[in-house]
Design a protein around this motif. Structure first.
Motif, PDB file in Angstrom:
ATOM      1  N   PRO A   7      41.946 -35.706 -42.735  1.00 28.30           N
ATOM      2  CA  PRO A   7      42.471 -36.709 -43.575  1.00 28.30           C
ATOM      3  C   PRO A   7      42.618 -35.811 -44.824  1.00 28.30           C
ATOM      4  N   PRO A   8      43.471 -36.565 -45.887  1.00 28.29           N
ATOM      5  CA  PRO A   8      43.977 -35.972 -47.126  1.00 28.29           C
ATOM      6  C   PRO A   8      42.738 -35.507 -47.930  1.00 28.29           C
ATOM      7  N   PRO A   9      42.729 -34.578 -48.757  1.00 25.33           N
ATOM      8  CA  PRO A   9      41.683 -34.127 -49.573  1.00 25.33           C
ATOM      9  C   PRO A   9      41.568 -35.372 -50.681  1.00 25.33           C
ATOM     10  N   LEU A  10      40.428 -35.563 -51.157  1.00 25.47           N
ATOM     11  CA  LEU A  10      40.099 -36.509 -52.217  1.00 25.47           C
ATOM     12  C   LEU A  10      40.708 -35.780 -53.682  1.00 25.47           C
ATOM     13  N   VAL A  11      41.462 -36.473 -54.437  1.00 17.87           N
ATOM     14  CA  VAL A  11      42.069 -36.054 -55.713  1.00 17.87           C
ATOM     15  C   VAL A  11      41.312 -36.746 -56.961  1.00 17.87           C
ATOM     16  N   SER A  12      40.646 -35.955 -57.887  1.00 14.39           N
ATOM     17  CA  SER A  12      40.176 -36.782 -59.089  1.00 14.39           C
ATOM     18  C   SER A  12      41.225 -36.766 -60.213  1.00 14.39           C
ATOM     19  N   ILE A  13      41.717 -37.925 -60.492  1.00 14.11           N
ATOM     20  CA  ILE A  13      42.772 -37.976 -61.577  1.00 14.11           C
ATOM     21  C   ILE A  13      41.927 -38.174 -62.943  1.00 14.11           C
ATOM     22  N   ILE A  14      42.095 -37.254 -63.772  1.00 13.44           N
ATOM     23  CA  ILE A  14      41.092 -37.469 -65.091  1.00 13.44           C
ATOM     24  C   ILE A  14      42.078 -38.130 -66.087  1.00 13.44           C
ATOM     25  N   VAL A  15      41.937 -39.085 -66.653  1.00 15.43           N
ATOM     26  CA  VAL A  15      42.640 -39.507 -68.123  1.00 15.43           C
ATOM     27  C   VAL A  15      41.560 -39.654 -69.199  1.00 15.43           C
ATOM     28  N   PRO A  16      41.689 -38.835 -70.089  1.00 15.73           N
ATOM     29  CA  PRO A  16      40.986 -38.899 -71.388  1.00 15.73           C
ATOM     30  C   PRO A  16      41.739 -39.979 -72.104  1.00 15.73           C
ATOM     31  N   THR A  17      40.913 -40.740 -73.085  1.00 12.88           N
ATOM     32  CA  THR A  17      41.605 -42.028 -73.693  1.00 12.88           C
ATOM     33  C   THR A  17      40.773 -42.245 -75.060  1.00 12.88           C
ATOM     34  N   ARG A  18      41.295 -42.921 -75.894  1.00 16.13           N
ATOM     35  CA  ARG A  18      40.607 -43.313 -77.140  1.00 16.13           C
ATOM     36  C   ARG A  18      41.457 -44.521 -77.726  1.00 16.13           C
ATOM     37  N   ASP A  19      40.958 -45.846 -77.337  1.00 15.36           N
ATOM     38  CA  ASP A  19      41.753 -46.918 -77.870  1.00 15.36           C
ATOM     39  C   ASP A  19      43.220 -46.987 -77.253  1.00 15.36           C
ATOM     40  N   ARG A  20      44.079 -47.273 -78.250  1.00 22.10           N
ATOM     41  CA  ARG A  20      45.541 -47.375 -77.716  1.00 22.10           C
ATOM     42  C   ARG A  20      45.656 -48.283 -76.589  1.00 22.10           C
ATOM     43  N   LEU A  21      45.300 -49.261 -76.339  1.00 23.09           N
ATOM     44  CA  LEU A  21      45.085 -50.158 -75.042  1.00 23.09           C
ATOM     45  C   LEU A  21      46.356 -50.207 -74.477  1.00 23.09           C
ATOM     46  N   PRO A  22      47.434 -50.597 -75.216  1.00 18.30           N
ATOM     47  CA  PRO A  22      48.947 -50.786 -74.244  1.00 18.30           C
ATOM     48  C   PRO A  22      49.251 -49.555 -73.741  1.00 18.30           C
ATOM     49  N   LEU A  23      49.202 -48.503 -74.208  1.00 19.18           N
ATOM     50  CA  LEU A  23      49.316 -47.354 -73.481  1.00 19.18           C
ATOM     51  C   LEU A  23      48.437 -47.020 -72.376  1.00 19.18           C
ATOM     52  N   LEU A  24      47.198 -47.209 -72.578  1.00 20.92           N
ATOM     53  CA  LEU A  24      46.059 -46.863 -71.424  1.00 20.92           C
ATOM     54  C   LEU A  24      46.259 -47.862 -70.239  1.00 20.92           C
ATOM     55  N   ARG A  25      46.684 -49.201 -70.660  1.00 20.86           N
ATOM     56  CA  ARG A  25      46.985 -50.152 -69.429  1.00 20.86           C
ATOM     57  C   ARG A  25      48.267 -49.737 -68.782  1.00 20.86           C
ATOM     58  N   GLY A  26      49.246 -49.348 -69.345  1.00 21.52           N
ATOM     59  CA  GLY A  26      50.388 -49.021 -68.528  1.00 21.52           C
ATOM     60  C   GLY A  26      50.106 -47.936 -67.580  1.00 21.52           C
ATOM     61  N   CYS A  27      49.327 -46.706 -68.240  1.00 20.29           N
ATOM     62  CA  CYS A  27      49.077 -45.669 -67.414  1.00 20.29           C
ATOM     63  C   CYS A  27      48.223 -45.985 -66.410  1.00 20.29           C
ATOM     64  N   LEU A  28      46.829 -46.515 -66.457  1.00 17.74           N
ATOM     65  CA  LEU A  28      46.010 -46.792 -65.431  1.00 17.74           C
ATOM     66  C   LEU A  28      46.728 -47.929 -64.350  1.00 17.74           C
ATOM     67  N   ASN A  29      47.346 -48.779 -64.938  1.00 16.84           N
ATOM     68  CA  ASN A  29      47.878 -49.837 -64.063  1.00 16.84           C
ATOM     69  C   ASN A  29      48.950 -49.226 -62.931  1.00 16.84           C
ATOM     70  N   SER A  30      50.011 -48.516 -63.565  1.00 18.52           N
ATOM     71  CA  SER A  30      50.912 -47.794 -62.665  1.00 18.52           C
ATOM     72  C   SER A  30      50.178 -46.875 -61.707  1.00 18.52           C
ATOM     73  N   ILE A  31      48.935 -45.953 -62.267  1.00 23.13           N
ATOM     74  CA  ILE A  31      48.434 -45.086 -61.096  1.00 23.13           C
ATOM     75  C   ILE A  31      47.891 -46.098 -60.049  1.00 23.13           C
ATOM     76  N   LEU A  32      47.062 -47.285 -60.175  1.00 25.16           N
ATOM     77  CA  LEU A  32      46.415 -47.980 -59.343  1.00 25.16           C
ATOM     78  C   LEU A  32      47.582 -48.548 -58.335  1.00 25.16           C
ATOM     79  N   GLU A  33      48.500 -49.088 -59.044  1.00 25.90           N
ATOM     80  CA  GLU A  33      49.414 -50.102 -58.508  1.00 25.90           C
ATOM     81  C   GLU A  33      50.492 -49.290 -57.478  1.00 25.90           C
ATOM     82  N   LYS A  34      51.050 -48.078 -58.106  1.00 26.73           N
ATOM     83  CA  LYS A  34      52.060 -47.508 -57.645  1.00 26.73           C
ATOM     84  C   LYS A  34      51.847 -46.202 -56.884  1.00 26.73           C
TER      85      LYS A  34
END
Length: 721
Positions: free
Chosen positions: A447-474
């Motif tokens: 099986p493929p190894p587990l990858v830990s994707i680390i995303v630091p953030t502080r507010d700036r919700l539009p950026l954060l949402r675009g980042c996390l949604n694209s990772i989770l969906e694409k």
């Protein structure tokens, strides 16, 4: 004419020894901080390399800082540069065939407020016209008291264009006619010079092309060579006169094979017959420069090497030189992408014989196959890049940015596939449509190894949402955990979104209070991560290609690879990151920044997976074991250049870093932190730059994956001014 000493003394300096061809120009009193206009002129207008270092401190605390120079023509160089503390000396470095050049003029002037304003205003207008993003970056650096090549007098006040190769030739190119005595003296003084066999396989008789190649050989300073003309039986009549002529050069030998023979057969026959120490392969029409064999021979005699290659350019029928290829030092991943070693490549004869020479069935890819097999047997430190243009190739030579003949592309792909099997790196090799570039999809274990994707953030919700949604969906790679490190977000909408996204079983939200420190935040998250592979991702990143993580993990799992970087694009589709080049602007910069997204870049470097010194931590994948081995990110570097420092630690540990164009993401660069123009931010930026320079000063002077013939003032791979 005044002596160099008197010229320097008239400017308030004296000349002191610095070793080799370097000179220390010492002021009578240390120069006080400020912005200075420095100009130096040499009696010779043909210098192969000139560099300035500013020396600060004394004794064990002495340190050097490289200063960008602009060439003004006729042996004159100028820089307008910042002196942040008392300056002890200016160290002038040159590379002029072992001779110290004579100084014909020297001027150092501290700029007053009006001159400073005019200069900065003109530079700001130029940057605003070219790229507003560059203006903001320059302003931040200037506020930090660090001038990294932005305040510099350009040679003509505009960008360097491709047509400037003529200027480069007039300024920096070797002059074999002038330097012939130097080469002959060195050749006479060396007792271990090798002999060379040049193999030239002919599929048709073109006397004009052949004559150009032969005449260039006969003009070599190093005369210990033999030329083997390898031809099929159908060409024997055309070569009869050449073989029987009474005035023919006895160093030229004709080998005629059987009708229908693969050219590899004739090359191997020549390999069996030659008594030369080293072998080169040329094509009819290639023109070796008079000092080519001397330069390669001296490099071999003075070091322990098994394979040597040089830079090259092209030449048209009118003798006009153009399209230089200034190559990187040894880059195994670039060689797997395409045969960048090109011509001239010199192989140790015994190494070739141990390999069995050339293999049949590889056609135009036969040299690519030989290079791959040779470099499997040769240690990296025995592969030498001679950074000089030693051969002119006729127009139409191999070009990674242009379409390849389908048969040649298939043969190269087969050569690389077999190479990967031999070295135990299974992968799928694919030619890139419309290019002479190969892509390798490295196998990932099951099986493929587990990858830990680390995303630091502080507010700036539009950026954060675009980042996390694209990772989770694409993201097509399924085995990952997404660790969002919340650095004291306060906006209610952000907190609600984090609570919502944490419901996804792939997501963890870790609170991290306190001031922003990118290094500390990521080290904190890695300590709590479960994956054996770490992916550092900024919160202003968006996934574009679903296989981005598959591509990066495939490389990161290779035991010889450390950090893997991605192709990052600005929202307008231009390149933001194609690897990091050391030395740009005095420290480091992004390769090909601002290049149109689909463009190949310099000699295909923007479309080929290749080794680089560093990659941005905005999207960086590395094995956890490597991350921990080098101690993670340096927490003294809270924001700037922590990725450069980390990648250099990985290189020092013995790994290779790599950039791939096949992992593509969008980057809203620094959008989450703003322009950073406050006084505290600027001071912190300056401290971090000086920390990196103190720690890695020598490494920042020369990037092995870049060329000194390319500019250190911009990020566009243009020729140095």
């Amino acid at each position: 004419m005044a002596s160099a000493a008197s010229i320097v003394e008239s400017a308030g300096f004296t000349i002191a020894e610095a070793g080799g061809t370097a000179m220390r120009l010492v002021p009578r009193r240390p120069l006080r901080p400020g912005l200075y206009d420095v100009e130096i002129a040499f009696a010779s207008s043909r210098l192969s390399d000139v560099g300035f270092d500013f020396e600060y401190g004394a004794g064990e605390r002495a340190r050097l800082r490289t200063i960008p120079l602009a060439y003004l023509g006729q042996g004159r160089y100028r820089s307008v540069c910042d002196v942040p503390e008392p300056l002890q000396a200016i160290v002038v470095q040159t590379d002029t065939l072992g001779e110290r050049p004579s100084i014909a003029g020297f001027r150092v002037a501290r700029l007053g407020p009006l001159a400073r304003l005019r200069l900065l205003g003109g530079r700001a207008f130029e940057l605003l016209r070219r790229d507003p993003r560059a203006l903001f970056a320059a302003f931040r650096r200037y506020r930090a008291g660090v001038v990294r090549g932005d305040v510099i007098v350009s040679r003509r006040g505009n960008d360097t264009q491709a047509g400037d190769y003529e200027t480069w030739l007039a300024t920096f190119d070797d002059d074999p006619a002038r330097d012939a005595p130097y080469y002959r003296e060195r050749l006479a003084g060396s007792a271990t010079l090798p002999s060379f066999a040049i193999f030239l396989a002919l599929d048709r008789f073109d006397p004009e092309k052949l004559d150009r190649t032969v005449v260039a050989l006969q003009a070599q300073f190093h005369e210990a060579w033999e030329l083997h003309l390898v031809a099929g039986a159908e060409l024997k009549p055309q070569f009869a006169e050449l073989a029987a002529g009474p005035e023919r050069d006895r160093r030229i030998r004709l080998l005629v094979g059987q009708e229908g023979d693969d050219p590899a057969t004739g090359l191997n026959d020549a390999l069996t017959q030659t008594h030369a120490d080293w072998v080169l392969r040329l094509d009819a029409g290639d023109i070796l420069r008079p000092h080519a064999l001397a330069t390669i021979g001296l490099a071999i005699a003075e070091s322990t090497v098994d394979l040597v290659y040089s830079d090259e350019d092209q030449i048209d029928r009118n003798g006009r030189r153009h399209t230089p290829r200034f190559k990187p030092d040894w880059s195994p991943d670039l060689l797997r992408s395409w045969n960048y070693l090109g011509r001239v490549t010199a192989w140790n004869t015994e190494t070739l014989r141990r390999l069995g020479g050339w293999r049949q069935g590889f056609g135009a890819a036969r040299d690519h196959d030989v290079n791959l097999r040779a470099t499997e047997q040769v240690a990296a430190d025995r592969i030498r890049h001679v950074a000089k243009v030693l051969v002119h190739v006729e127009d139409g030579g191999a070009d990674p940015a242009r379409p390849s003949d389908p048969a040649a592309a298939e043969a190269s792909a087969r050569a690389v596939s077999e190479h990967l099997r031999r070295i135990g790196r299974p992968g799928q090799v694919e030619p890139i449509a419309g290019r002479s570039i190969l892509r390798i999809r490295y196998a990932i274990p099951a099986p493929p190894p587990l990858v830990s994707i680390i995303v630091p953030t502080r507010d700036r919700l539009p950026l954060l949402r675009g980042c996390l949604n694209s990772i989770l969906e694409k993201t097509a790679y399924a085995s990952f955990e997404l660790i969002v490190v919340d650095n004291a977000s306060r906006e209610p909408e952000t907190l609600r979104y984090l609570a919502t996204v944490a419901v996804d079983r792939r997501v963890r939200v870790l609170p991290y209070p306190g001031p922003f420190n990118f290094s500390a935040i990521n080290n904190f998250a890695v300590a709590q991560a479960c994956g054996s592979v770490i992916a550092l991702v900024n919160n202003d990143i968006e996934v574009l290609a679903p296989d981005w993580l598959t591509e990066m993990v495939g490389h990161a799992l290779r035991p010889e690879i450390g950090c893997v970087g991605a192709r990052l694009l600005y929202p307008d589709g231009t390149v933001q990151h194609a690897g990091i080049v050391l030395g740009l602007g005095g420290l480091a910069g992004h390769a090909h920044k601002g290049l149109p997204g689909g463009a190949p870049g310099y000699v295909g470097r923007a479309i080929a997976a290749c080794n680089v010194s560093a990659v941005t931590a905005a999207c960086l994948v590395v094995r956890r074991s490597v991350y921990e081995e080098v101690g993670g990110l340096n927490e003294e570097l809270a924001v700037a250049f922590n990725d450069v420092d980390f990648c250099l630690k990985v290189l020092r540990a013995g790994y290779l870093n790599l950039w791939t164009p096949f992992a593509e993401l969008r980057h809203h660069e620094s959008a989450s932190r703003g322009a950073e123009i406050s006084r505290d931010q600027a001071q912190r930026f300056g401290r971090e730059i000086e920390l990196v320079k103190r720690r890695w000063g020598p490494a920042l002077r020369r990037d092995p994956y870049y060329s000194r013939e390319l500019t250190a003032l911009r990020e566009d791979y243009s020729l140095r001014p």
